[in-house]
Design a protein around this motif. Sequence first.
Motif, PDB file in Angstrom:
ATOM      1  N   ASP A 242      -0.638  -6.155  -9.505  1.00  0.00           N
ATOM      2  CA  ASP A 242      -1.904  -5.463  -9.758  1.00  0.00           C
ATOM      3  C   ASP A 242      -1.680  -3.974  -9.991  1.00  0.00           C
ATOM      4  OD1 ASP A 242      -3.323  -7.790  -9.534  1.00  0.00           O
ATOM      5  OD2 ASP A 242      -3.916  -7.462  -7.445  1.00  0.00           O
ATOM      6  N   TYR A 243      -0.667  -3.422  -9.318  1.00  0.00           N
ATOM      7  CA  TYR A 243      -0.410  -1.996  -9.469  1.00  0.00           C
ATOM      8  C   TYR A 243       0.051  -1.665 -10.892  1.00  0.00           C
ATOM      9  CZ  TYR A 243       1.682   2.549  -9.336  1.00  0.00           C
ATOM     10  OH  TYR A 243       1.993   3.834  -9.649  1.00  0.00           O
TER      11      TYR A 243
ATOM     12  N   GLU B 164       0.827  -1.205   0.000  1.00  0.00           N
ATOM     13  CA  GLU B 164       0.000   0.000   0.000  1.00  0.00           C
ATOM     14  C   GLU B 164       0.864   1.258   0.000  1.00  0.00           C
ATOM     15  OE1 GLU B 164      -2.517  -0.404   3.388  1.00  0.00           O
ATOM     16  OE2 GLU B 164      -4.047  -1.550   2.297  1.00  0.00           O
TER      17      GLU B 164
ATOM     18  N   SER C 120       2.636   1.631  -3.482  1.00  0.00           N
ATOM     19  CA  SER C 120       1.667   2.006  -4.514  1.00  0.00           C
ATOM     20  C   SER C 120       1.243   3.462  -4.351  1.00  0.00           C
ATOM     21  CB  SER C 120       0.441   1.089  -4.448  1.00  0.00           C
ATOM     22  OG  SER C 120       0.797  -0.250  -4.719  1.00  0.00           O
ATOM     23  N   HIS C 121       1.028   3.879  -3.099  1.00  0.00           N
ATOM     24  CA  HIS C 121       0.626   5.262  -2.838  1.00  0.00           C
ATOM     25  C   HIS C 121       1.745   6.220  -3.233  1.00  0.00           C
ATOM     26  CE1 HIS C 121      -1.329   8.653  -0.952  1.00  0.00           C
ATOM     27  NE2 HIS C 121      -0.251   8.888  -0.222  1.00  0.00           N
TER      28      HIS C 121
ATOM     29  N   ASP D 289      -1.145   0.140 -15.948  1.00  0.00           N
ATOM     30  CA  ASP D 289      -0.209   0.954 -16.721  1.00  0.00           C
ATOM     31  C   ASP D 289       0.263   0.240 -17.984  1.00  0.00           C
ATOM     32  OD1 ASP D 289      -0.415   2.983 -14.884  1.00  0.00           O
ATOM     33  OD2 ASP D 289       1.351   2.388 -13.753  1.00  0.00           O
TER      34      ASP D 289
ATOM     35  N   ALA E  90       1.974   6.365  -7.004  1.00  0.00           N
ATOM     36  CA  ALA E  90       0.776   7.024  -7.531  1.00  0.00           C
ATOM     37  C   ALA E  90       0.887   8.543  -7.402  1.00  0.00           C
ATOM     38  CB  ALA E  90      -0.459   6.525  -6.797  1.00  0.00           C
TER      39      ALA E  90
ATOM     40  N   GLY F 287       7.327   4.143 -12.172  1.00  0.00           N
ATOM     41  CA  GLY F 287       7.202   3.133 -11.122  1.00  0.00           C
ATOM     42  C   GLY F 287       8.484   2.354 -10.924  1.00  0.00           C
TER      43      GLY F 287
ATOM     44  N   ALA G  41       0.041  -7.925  -5.198  1.00  0.00           N
ATOM     45  CA  ALA G  41      -0.268  -6.506  -5.034  1.00  0.00           C
ATOM     46  C   ALA G  41       0.599  -5.644  -5.944  1.00  0.00           C
ATOM     47  CB  ALA G  41      -0.070  -6.088  -3.576  1.00  0.00           C
ATOM     48  N   LEU G  42       1.885  -5.975  -6.029  1.00  0.00           N
ATOM     49  CA  LEU G  42       2.772  -5.223  -6.908  1.00  0.00           C
ATOM     50  C   LEU G  42       2.369  -5.418  -8.367  1.00  0.00           C
ATOM     51  CD1 LEU G  42       6.233  -5.923  -5.233  1.00  0.00           C
ATOM     52  CD2 LEU G  42       4.851  -3.853  -5.071  1.00  0.00           C
TER      53      LEU G  42
END
Length: 215
Positions: free
Chosen positions: A133-134, A76, A79-80, A138, A83, A99, A130-131
């Motif tokens: 999905d981020y 989290e 990703s934040h 893109d 972002a 990224g 999670a990584l």
Amino acid sequence: MTLSADSEKLTRGHKKKARTRQQLLDAALKIYAHKGAGELALNELAQEAGVSNGTVYNYFRTKEDVLEAVSLAQAEALSHEVALISTGVADGAERVAIGIRAFVLRAASNPEWASALINIVRYAEGMRSALGDYVRSDIRAGLKQGQFDYTDEEMAVSLLVSGVISVMIAIVEGRYQAGNDRVIAAMLLQALGMKREQALLVAEKALPVVEKRDD
């Protein structure tokens, strides 16, 4: 007045619990950096965090619970962070490059954190997912915009995550050199189907600056 006092007391209690939980997560991250995610013991976590064994069990029942919590928190946070840097950037390839470079540069500035993250990724499927999905949105954007040309999205996602982790391993082993963040970004963009010249131009772009707020 009583209701107000009770409410304030409850708020203080929540804040204290949040601080203690974060203290435990920070301690776990240190242990992961030096020993590996599979080696954490709850009594050692208590010692590292400076709390009692009972306090640890108030938050986590097993070392797997700790790993899951640390993985989620790191995913989290990362990703934040990326972002924020990518805000306002619509170009898929540029977002991918941002990224990649943000992760690598953070690892280069904090090798202990990089070591912990490497160990977490080895053990935590949730962290890898999670990584992945981020970056998925893109690379889809890059494909739609005609910048990328890959045949399997899952393999493309795995390629990016594995590539970044490989550079982080090089950082921990002392094999990283300044500018390697741009090198790996360009190489991974090419692996996704981008032409070399275009990939180099995107990877060499200055990273966006996030304005700091005073509040």
